[in-house]
Design a protein around this motif. Structure first.
Motif, PDB file in Angstrom:
ATOM      1  N   TYR A   1      -8.377   3.091  -1.699  1.00 59.28           N
ATOM      2  CA  TYR A   1      -7.562   3.562  -0.586  1.00 59.28           C
ATOM      3  C   TYR A   1      -6.202   2.876  -0.603  1.00 59.28           C
ATOM      4  CZ  TYR A   1     -11.920   5.579   1.030  1.00 59.28           C
ATOM      5  OH  TYR A   1     -13.076   6.318   1.108  1.00 59.28           O
ATOM      6  N   ALA A   2      -5.147   3.686  -0.649  1.00 59.60           N
ATOM      7  CA  ALA A   2      -3.799   3.122  -0.631  1.00 59.60           C
ATOM      8  C   ALA A   2      -3.266   3.133   0.789  1.00 59.60           C
ATOM      9  CB  ALA A   2      -2.875   3.946  -1.534  1.00 59.60           C
ATOM     10  N   ILE A   3      -2.391   2.180   1.063  1.00 60.33           N
ATOM     11  CA  ILE A   3      -1.628   2.154   2.312  1.00 60.33           C
ATOM     12  C   ILE A   3      -0.240   2.639   1.944  1.00 60.33           C
ATOM     13  CG2 ILE A   3      -0.684   0.697   4.145  1.00 60.33           C
ATOM     14  CD1 ILE A   3      -3.148  -1.170   3.610  1.00 60.33           C
ATOM     15  N   GLY A   4       0.044   3.899   2.320  1.00 60.50           N
ATOM     16  CA  GLY A   4       1.334   4.496   1.992  1.00 60.50           C
ATOM     17  C   GLY A   4       2.281   4.427   3.174  1.00 60.50           C
ATOM     18  N   GLY A   5       3.478   4.967   2.949  1.00 58.50           N
ATOM     19  CA  GLY A   5       4.411   5.098   4.058  1.00 58.50           C
ATOM     20  C   GLY A   5       5.028   3.803   4.538  1.00 58.50           C
ATOM     21  N   LEU A   6       4.910   2.745   3.742  1.00 60.72           N
ATOM     22  CA  LEU A   6       5.573   1.481   4.116  1.00 60.72           C
ATOM     23  C   LEU A   6       6.616   1.136   3.054  1.00 60.72           C
ATOM     24  CD1 LEU A   6       2.555  -0.607   5.477  1.00 60.72           C
ATOM     25  CD2 LEU A   6       4.377   0.525   6.786  1.00 60.72           C
ATOM     26  N   ALA A   7       7.357   0.069   3.306  1.00 53.26           N
ATOM     27  CA  ALA A   7       8.497  -0.282   2.428  1.00 53.26           C
ATOM     28  C   ALA A   7       9.454   0.904   2.314  1.00 53.26           C
ATOM     29  CB  ALA A   7       8.000  -0.711   1.043  1.00 53.26           C
ATOM     30  N   VAL A   8       9.637   1.572   3.446  1.00 55.07           N
ATOM     31  CA  VAL A   8      10.564   2.717   3.491  1.00 55.07           C
ATOM     32  C   VAL A   8      11.681   2.443   4.493  1.00 55.07           C
ATOM     33  CG1 VAL A   8       8.979   4.508   2.693  1.00 55.07           C
ATOM     34  CG2 VAL A   8       8.989   3.850   5.115  1.00 55.07           C
ATOM     35  N   GLY A   9      12.044   1.164   4.606  1.00 52.73           N
ATOM     36  CA  GLY A   9      13.182   0.795   5.450  1.00 52.73           C
ATOM     37  C   GLY A   9      12.794   0.184   6.776  1.00 52.73           C
ATOM     38  N   GLU A  10      11.493  -0.004   6.997  1.00 54.32           N
ATOM     39  CA  GLU A  10      11.062  -0.524   8.302  1.00 54.32           C
ATOM     40  C   GLU A  10      11.303  -2.031   8.431  1.00 54.32           C
ATOM     41  OE1 GLU A  10       9.042   0.440   5.971  1.00 54.32           O
ATOM     42  OE2 GLU A  10       7.537  -1.114   5.682  1.00 54.32           O
ATOM     43  N   GLY A  11      11.415  -2.722   7.302  1.00 52.19           N
ATOM     44  CA  GLY A  11      11.614  -4.172   7.356  1.00 52.19           C
ATOM     45  C   GLY A  11      10.287  -4.922   7.329  1.00 52.19           C
ATOM     46  N   GLN A  12      10.351  -6.215   6.918  1.00 52.74           N
ATOM     47  CA  GLN A  12       9.112  -6.978   6.707  1.00 52.74           C
ATOM     48  C   GLN A  12       8.348  -7.196   8.002  1.00 52.74           C
ATOM     49  OE1 GLN A  12       8.732 -11.444   5.884  1.00 52.74           O
ATOM     50  NE2 GLN A  12       8.501 -10.603   3.801  1.00 52.74           N
ATOM     51  N   LYS A  13       9.044  -7.395   9.102  1.00 50.70           N
ATOM     52  CA  LYS A  13       8.365  -7.699  10.379  1.00 50.70           C
ATOM     53  C   LYS A  13       7.437  -6.548  10.784  1.00 50.70           C
ATOM     54  CE  LYS A  13       9.519  -9.254  15.128  1.00 50.70           C
ATOM     55  NZ  LYS A  13       9.192  -8.012  15.889  1.00 50.70           N
ATOM     56  N   ILE A  14       7.979  -5.324  10.741  1.00 52.60           N
ATOM     57  CA  ILE A  14       7.163  -4.165  11.126  1.00 52.60           C
ATOM     58  C   ILE A  14       6.088  -3.899  10.071  1.00 52.60           C
ATOM     59  CG2 ILE A  14       7.224  -1.647  11.478  1.00 52.60           C
ATOM     60  CD1 ILE A  14       9.936  -2.043  12.858  1.00 52.60           C
ATOM     61  N   MET A  15       6.447  -4.104   8.795  1.00 54.55           N
ATOM     62  CA  MET A  15       5.435  -3.886   7.752  1.00 54.55           C
ATOM     63  C   MET A  15       4.244  -4.829   7.965  1.00 54.55           C
ATOM     64  SD  MET A  15       5.768  -3.973   3.605  1.00 54.55           S
ATOM     65  CE  MET A  15       5.888  -5.737   3.357  1.00 54.55           C
ATOM     66  N   PHE A  16       4.520  -6.096   8.255  1.00 59.44           N
ATOM     67  CA  PHE A  16       3.418  -7.043   8.486  1.00 59.44           C
ATOM     68  C   PHE A  16       2.646  -6.702   9.759  1.00 59.44           C
ATOM     69  CE2 PHE A  16       5.114 -10.940   5.867  1.00 59.44           C
ATOM     70  CZ  PHE A  16       4.783 -10.263   4.697  1.00 59.44           C
ATOM     71  N   GLN A  17       3.343  -6.178  10.760  1.00 57.18           N
ATOM     72  CA  GLN A  17       2.625  -5.757  11.983  1.00 57.18           C
ATOM     73  C   GLN A  17       1.620  -4.652  11.638  1.00 57.18           C
ATOM     74  OE1 GLN A  17       5.783  -4.600  14.665  1.00 57.18           O
ATOM     75  NE2 GLN A  17       6.164  -6.705  15.378  1.00 57.18           N
ATOM     76  N   VAL A  18       2.025  -3.723  10.798  1.00 55.87           N
ATOM     77  CA  VAL A  18       1.104  -2.648  10.386  1.00 55.87           C
ATOM     78  C   VAL A  18      -0.019  -3.223   9.532  1.00 55.87           C
ATOM     79  CG1 VAL A  18       0.890  -0.471   9.087  1.00 55.87           C
ATOM     80  CG2 VAL A  18       2.905  -0.875  10.517  1.00 55.87           C
ATOM     81  N   LEU A  19       0.335  -4.169   8.652  1.00 50.63           N
ATOM     82  CA  LEU A  19      -0.682  -4.764   7.780  1.00 50.63           C
ATOM     83  C   LEU A  19      -1.616  -5.699   8.541  1.00 50.63           C
ATOM     84  CD1 LEU A  19       1.390  -5.471   4.534  1.00 50.63           C
ATOM     85  CD2 LEU A  19      -0.189  -3.587   4.956  1.00 50.63           C
ATOM     86  N   ASP A  20      -1.266  -6.027   9.786  1.00 54.01           N
ATOM     87  CA  ASP A  20      -2.194  -6.832  10.591  1.00 54.01           C
ATOM     88  C   ASP A  20      -3.413  -5.998  10.990  1.00 54.01           C
ATOM     89  OD1 ASP A  20       0.268  -8.928  12.295  1.00 54.01           O
ATOM     90  OD2 ASP A  20      -0.883  -9.249  10.459  1.00 54.01           O
ATOM     91  N   TYR A  21      -3.311  -4.651  10.937  1.00 51.75           N
ATOM     92  CA  TYR A  21      -4.476  -3.829  11.278  1.00 51.75           C
ATOM     93  C   TYR A  21      -4.854  -2.782  10.230  1.00 51.75           C
ATOM     94  CZ  TYR A  21      -0.877  -0.475  12.885  1.00 51.75           C
ATOM     95  OH  TYR A  21       0.199   0.366  12.966  1.00 51.75           O
ATOM     96  N   ALA A  22      -3.897  -2.297   9.453  1.00 51.12           N
ATOM     97  CA  ALA A  22      -4.195  -1.136   8.589  1.00 51.12           C
ATOM     98  C   ALA A  22      -5.234  -1.423   7.493  1.00 51.12           C
ATOM     99  CB  ALA A  22      -2.902  -0.590   7.974  1.00 51.12           C
ATOM    100  N   PRO A  23      -5.153  -2.541   6.747  1.00 47.63           N
ATOM    101  CA  PRO A  23      -6.159  -2.750   5.708  1.00 47.63           C
ATOM    102  C   PRO A  23      -7.595  -2.775   6.254  1.00 47.63           C
ATOM    103  CG  PRO A  23      -4.316  -4.263   5.392  1.00 47.63           C
ATOM    104  CD  PRO A  23      -4.109  -3.614   6.728  1.00 47.63           C
ATOM    105  N   GLY A  24      -7.759  -3.367   7.434  1.00 47.55           N
ATOM    106  CA  GLY A  24      -9.093  -3.495   8.030  1.00 47.55           C
ATOM    107  C   GLY A  24      -9.690  -2.168   8.462  1.00 47.55           C
ATOM    108  N   MET A  25      -8.849  -1.114   8.519  1.00 48.15           N
ATOM    109  CA  MET A  25      -9.345   0.223   8.874  1.00 48.15           C
ATOM    110  C   MET A  25      -9.978   0.908   7.661  1.00 48.15           C
ATOM    111  SD  MET A  25      -6.054   1.619  10.958  1.00 48.15           S
ATOM    112  CE  MET A  25      -5.807   1.287  12.727  1.00 48.15           C
ATOM    113  N   LEU A  26      -9.768   0.324   6.485  1.00 47.24           N
ATOM    114  CA  LEU A  26     -10.221   0.956   5.242  1.00 47.24           C
ATOM    115  C   LEU A  26     -11.516   0.286   4.758  1.00 47.24           C
ATOM    116  CD1 LEU A  26      -6.672   1.123   3.621  1.00 47.24           C
ATOM    117  CD2 LEU A  26      -7.925   3.013   4.714  1.00 47.24           C
TER     118      LEU A  26
END
Ligand SMILES: CNc1nc2cc(C(=O)NN)ccc2[nH]1
Ligand SMILES: [Zn+2]
Length: 373
Positions: free
Chosen positions: A213-238
């Motif tokens: 399972y890939a986590i797509g749609g990131l590193a598209v200009g959101e910046g590291q802070k928001i990317m890490f906020q998403v990564l605080d929950y997204a991997p655990g959903m998989l």
């Protein structure tokens, strides 16, 4: 050598995981960094040099290869591994991201995307079905679903609509992929930076069932802070028993933060692309070798690095060959950067095994100075 595709988790430290992906073409030690070989080459590197840096797997781009030299031609010539002389595993992306960022005159419908080649203006179409066919012709070991990746920032409805289209395309990708023992199909979670959409996407993908399972749609200009906020929950959903692949990431500190949050695989053009512009990444920070202050410096880029560039050449030499546009400049800086990225991955794998990832992360952050070194 295995005829199947499998993932074995070996250790965990917090949410960071260490494991091995077994494929018929070899094993992939995770967390893994995949150098990008866009047009059937990791630019400025011989395949044996890429292997020497410690890479177990490469990434190829469906969009570029279908336009030039063509997937049928590569298939006729024995497939991408033979064509580019890389016998290890290859992951190909589906073309979805590149067609939205590179192609001209794109038209997106439920069926797929029609577009004109940025190379010669010829007309093409990509859909879940054609992307699966192309990736099969290339012979890649890990195939990515064809999906749509919206640029951020985007509003909730746009992100939801795009994610739901991608989930319908994930089902069509799965159906078109068929049963291919030894080959893997990875689904791609979308949903931008919206937690409930990321959850809906993860559930839809698990319903379909994928080998990773890939986590797509990131590193598209959101910046590291928001990317890490998403990564605080997204991997655990998989699913925890399958590889998690974060697409398009990133700088060394992005990579450490992603592994800390449960990511197993990453790819990024940064080490190779920035190497060609004279940007070296080291454990103590970045070196822009074109800067005049390196003109007389007899020291290596990094005293602690064992790559050919740091073993045999001074900063003064690297500065000279960059300033004079010599081809060896791209070769040496690319080799150094890819070597450093693989060293980083190996140190994280060791730290996870030893249960010392926090100490690794503290040392990683302490060694790095913000500015040029
Ligand atoms: C460099 N940043 C970056 N973000 C990416 C996202 C995707 C994606 O969501 N594909 N479906 C692919 C490649 C990416 N590269
Ligand atoms: Zn080096």
């Amino acid at each position: 050598m295995t005829e199947r595709f499998s993932f074995t988790l070996e250790a965990a430290d917090g949410r960071a995981r260490k494991g091995v992906i077994s494929t018929p073409r070899g094993e992939i030690r995770t967390p893994a960094f995949m150098p990008v070989g866009t047009a059937a080459t990791v630019k400025a590197m011989m395949p044996e040099s890429v292997a020497a840096t410690g890479a177990d797997i490469l990434l190829g781009n469906t969009y570029h290869l279908m336009l030039r030299p063509g997937a049928e031609r590569i298939e006729r010539l024995g497939g991408l591994h033979r064509f580019m002389n890389w016998s290890g595993p290859i992951l190909t992306d589906s073309g979805g991201f590149q067609v939205m960022s590179l192609a001209e005159l794109r038209k997106l419908t439920e069926e797929g995307v029609t577009f004109r080649s940025h190379v010669d203006g010829s007309r093409h179409m990509l859909s879940p079905e054609t992307s699966m066919d192309i990736q099969r012709q290339l012979g890649s070991d890990i195939v990515m679903c064809f999906d749509e990746c919206p640029a951020l920032p985007a509003d909730h409805d746009r992100i939801a609509e795009s994610m739901r289209l991608s989930m319908r395309w994930a089902q069509r990708s799965r159906d078109a992929f068929g049963d291919r023992p030894g080959h893997a199909l990875f689904g791609i979670q979308q949903g931008g930076d919206v937690e409930d959409l990321r959850g809906e996407s993860a559930e839809a993908l698990q319903e379909i069932g994928f080998d990773g399972y890939a986590i797509g749609g990131l590193a598209v200009g959101e910046g590291q802070k928001i990317m890490f906020q998403v990564l605080d929950y997204a991997p655990g959903m998989l699913p925890a028993d399958k590889p998690r692949y974060l697409m398009g990431v990133g700088k060394p500190d992005d990579i450490v933060g992603a592994v800390k949050r449960g990511v197993d695989m990453m790819d990024c053009v940064l080490p190779s692309r920035s190497g060609r512009t004279g940007q070296a990444w080291t454990r103590r920070g970045q070196v822009n070798i074109k800067n005049a202050r390196h003109a007389d410096d007899p020291r290596p880029l990094d005293e602690a690095c064992t790559c050919p560039a740091c073993t045999n050449y001074s900063r003064a030499y690297l500065h000279h060959v960059f300033r004079s546009g010599e081809i060896i400049s791209s070769m040496l800086l690319t080799w150094h950067n890819l070597h450093y990225y693989q060293e980083l991955m190996a140190e994280m794998r060791d730290a996870i095994s030893a249960g010392s990832f926090d100490a690794f992360e503290a040392d990683f952050n302490a060694q790095r100075s913000a500015g040029d070194i």
